[in-house]
Design a protein around this motif. Sequence first.
Motif, PDB file in Angstrom:
ATOM      1  N   ALA A 106       0.834  -1.205   0.000  1.00  0.00           N
ATOM      2  CA  ALA A 106       0.000   0.000   0.000  1.00  0.00           C
ATOM      3  C   ALA A 106       0.871   1.259   0.000  1.00  0.00           C
ATOM      4  O   ALA A 106       0.558   2.246  -0.684  1.00  0.00           O
ATOM      5  CB  ALA A 106      -0.928  -0.004   1.210  1.00  0.00           C
TER       6      ALA A 106
ATOM      7  N   LEU B  45       2.172   1.803  -3.465  1.00  0.00           N
ATOM      8  CA  LEU B  45       1.140   2.385  -4.330  1.00  0.00           C
ATOM      9  C   LEU B  45       0.967   3.873  -4.051  1.00  0.00           C
ATOM     10  O   LEU B  45       0.776   4.669  -4.984  1.00  0.00           O
ATOM     11  CB  LEU B  45      -0.184   1.648  -4.126  1.00  0.00           C
ATOM     12  CG  LEU B  45      -0.214   0.170  -4.547  1.00  0.00           C
ATOM     13  CD1 LEU B  45      -1.572  -0.437  -4.218  1.00  0.00           C
ATOM     14  CD2 LEU B  45       0.083   0.025  -6.028  1.00  0.00           C
TER      15      LEU B  45
ATOM     16  N   THR C 185       1.617   7.010  -6.863  1.00  0.00           N
ATOM     17  CA  THR C 185       0.380   7.675  -7.285  1.00  0.00           C
ATOM     18  C   THR C 185       0.596   9.079  -7.841  1.00  0.00           C
ATOM     19  O   THR C 185       0.002   9.432  -8.869  1.00  0.00           O
ATOM     20  CB  THR C 185      -0.629   7.710  -6.119  1.00  0.00           C
ATOM     21  OG1 THR C 185      -0.950   6.378  -5.730  1.00  0.00           O
ATOM     22  CG2 THR C 185      -1.905   8.421  -6.529  1.00  0.00           C
TER      23      THR C 185
ATOM     24  N   GLY D 194      -0.705   8.430 -11.275  1.00  0.00           N
ATOM     25  CA  GLY D 194      -2.102   8.417 -10.866  1.00  0.00           C
ATOM     26  C   GLY D 194      -3.017   9.121 -11.841  1.00  0.00           C
ATOM     27  O   GLY D 194      -2.584   9.943 -12.666  1.00  0.00           O
TER      28      GLY D 194
ATOM     29  N   LEU E  91      -5.497   5.510  -8.703  1.00  0.00           N
ATOM     30  CA  LEU E  91      -4.731   4.613  -9.568  1.00  0.00           C
ATOM     31  C   LEU E  91      -5.704   3.764 -10.368  1.00  0.00           C
ATOM     32  O   LEU E  91      -6.801   3.451  -9.899  1.00  0.00           O
ATOM     33  CB  LEU E  91      -3.817   3.702  -8.745  1.00  0.00           C
ATOM     34  CG  LEU E  91      -2.499   4.283  -8.217  1.00  0.00           C
ATOM     35  CD1 LEU E  91      -1.749   3.220  -7.418  1.00  0.00           C
ATOM     36  CD2 LEU E  91      -1.630   4.800  -9.351  1.00  0.00           C
TER      37      LEU E  91
ATOM     38  N   ILE F 181      -5.707   0.132 -12.322  1.00  0.00           N
ATOM     39  CA  ILE F 181      -5.011  -1.113 -12.614  1.00  0.00           C
ATOM     40  C   ILE F 181      -6.018  -2.099 -13.192  1.00  0.00           C
ATOM     41  O   ILE F 181      -7.041  -2.401 -12.575  1.00  0.00           O
ATOM     42  CB  ILE F 181      -4.358  -1.699 -11.340  1.00  0.00           C
ATOM     43  CG1 ILE F 181      -3.333  -0.713 -10.760  1.00  0.00           C
ATOM     44  CG2 ILE F 181      -3.690  -3.036 -11.641  1.00  0.00           C
ATOM     45  CD1 ILE F 181      -2.710  -1.180  -9.461  1.00  0.00           C
TER      46      ILE F 181
ATOM     47  N   PRO G 138      -5.558   4.687  -3.487  1.00  0.00           N
ATOM     48  CA  PRO G 138      -4.598   3.960  -2.638  1.00  0.00           C
ATOM     49  C   PRO G 138      -4.652   4.392  -1.175  1.00  0.00           C
ATOM     50  O   PRO G 138      -4.342   3.592  -0.289  1.00  0.00           O
ATOM     51  CB  PRO G 138      -3.239   4.313  -3.267  1.00  0.00           C
ATOM     52  CG  PRO G 138      -3.552   4.716  -4.663  1.00  0.00           C
ATOM     53  CD  PRO G 138      -4.897   5.364  -4.611  1.00  0.00           C
TER      54      PRO G 138
END
Length: 430
Positions: free
Chosen positions: A82, A85, A89, A93, A103, A105, A112
Motif C-alpha cells: 500500500a 502504491l 500515485t 495516478g 490509480l 489497474i 490507494p
Amino acid sequence: MDLASRLFKGDRVIWVIFMFLCLISVIEVFSATSTIAYRNANYWMPIIRHASFLLMGFAGVLILHNLPYKVFIGFGLFLPIAIFLLAITPFVGVEINGEPRWLEILGIRFQPSEVAKLSAVCYMALVLSKRDKLTDAQMFKYILIGIGLACGFIFFNNGSTAILLFTIMVMMMFIGQIKVLRIFKLLGVCVAALVLLLTVLFVTPDSIMNYMPNRFHTWKARIERFSSSDDRLDTKEGKVLTLDDEHYQEDHAKIAIAQGGLLGKKPGHGQQRDFLPQAYSDFIYAIIIEEMGLVGGFFVLFLYLALLIRVAMIARRCHTLFPKFLVLGCGLLIVTQALVNMAVAVGVFPVTGQPLPLISRGGTSTVISCVYIGIILSVSRFGANIGNEEDQLPEEKQETSETTLPGVSKEEIDNWVPDVDSGKKEQLSE
C-alpha cells in the motif's frame, strides 16, 4: 426468520446500524445527485452507480463476516505494498478534481489512500497484539515507521486523510498501553512541525508561494476562510448575505441546515443540492438536515455513536488482543471520519474533503467502509462469540444452559447423589 439468522450472523446491532446507514445513503444520494442526473442521458445512472458499489460492499460484508478474524492479519502485512502504491500515485495516478489521488489497474480505479488506511489499522492491531514478544519501544518503533511512512505519502495529496490516520494511530497506541511519555513526545514533535508549516504558509511571500505545490495554496485558503472574522453581511442593502466564491460551499451548507427545521423538507425537496458542488459527498450531511430536519441529523449522529459503543462492547468480550485492537481500530476510523465530516458540514471545522462513511457517494471509500463493517462482524462472531447461537447443536445449547459450579466438572455434578435417609448430601471430593 431462520433464513435471516443463517445469513446475517454476528452482532445483530451492527447489522441494523449498517442497514440503516445504507438505506439513508440510497435515499439521500439519489436526491443529492440531481445536478449529475441532469447532465446524463440516463438520469438513473448516478444512483445506479452508487447502488452498485453499495451492493458490492454488502456482498463483501456477507463474505468477510464468515471468515475468521485471523485472515485479516494478511491485510496488515499488505501495508508495504500500500505504501508503494501511495509513492507512485503522484507520478502515474489518474487526476480527478485537479488531484492525482487515484490509480487505475486492469481497468479498476481506486484510491490507494483508502487501501492504506485499511492496511494500517490491521497492521497496528497486529503489532499491538504482540506485547508478549515485543517491548514497548519496539512496538512504538514499528508502528511509527509503518504508519508514519503511509501518512507521509498521503499528506501532500490529501492532508486531512493523513491527519485522520495519524489520529487513529495515536488513539490505538494509547488504548494499546504504549507509554504515555512516548506518545506525548510524538505529539510534541507533530505540533512543532504543524506550527512550522503554518508559519511557512502565512509568512512566505506570494511570489515564493507560487512555486510551492498546489496543496499549500489549498490549505492556506481553507484555513483563512475558516478563521476569517469578517462580517460579510452587506448592511447597506438590508443585511443581505453576499455569497462569494471563497465561502460558496460553506454558505450553502449553512443555508441548507437553516432551512431544514425540525422535520425537514422531506427527501427530494431540498434546494441546496442544486447549488452545493459536493452535495452528495463532502456536504451530504447538510442535505440530510435540510431534507430530514434536525431529527434526521441527530438520528444519523446517533447511528455512528451507537456503532462506536457497540464496537467497544465487542472488544470487551474478546479474549485475545488482536481481535480486540482490530475491532476498535475499524470502529474508531469509521466514527472519527464521520464526526469530522459532520463537523465540516455544520461549520465547526475547516473543509477537509472527507466523505461521510457508508452514506456519501463514492467508489473505493464505500467499498472499504463496508470492509470495515465486515471485519467488525467477523470479530463479533469469532472473537467475541456473538450471534453464533444458530451454529450450536440442540444438545450443546442444553449443556450450556445448565447450571454449573465454578471449578466443578459436569461429571462430578452427575456423581453427586443426595443421602435420602440422613437428609445430608455427600461432599464433593477436593
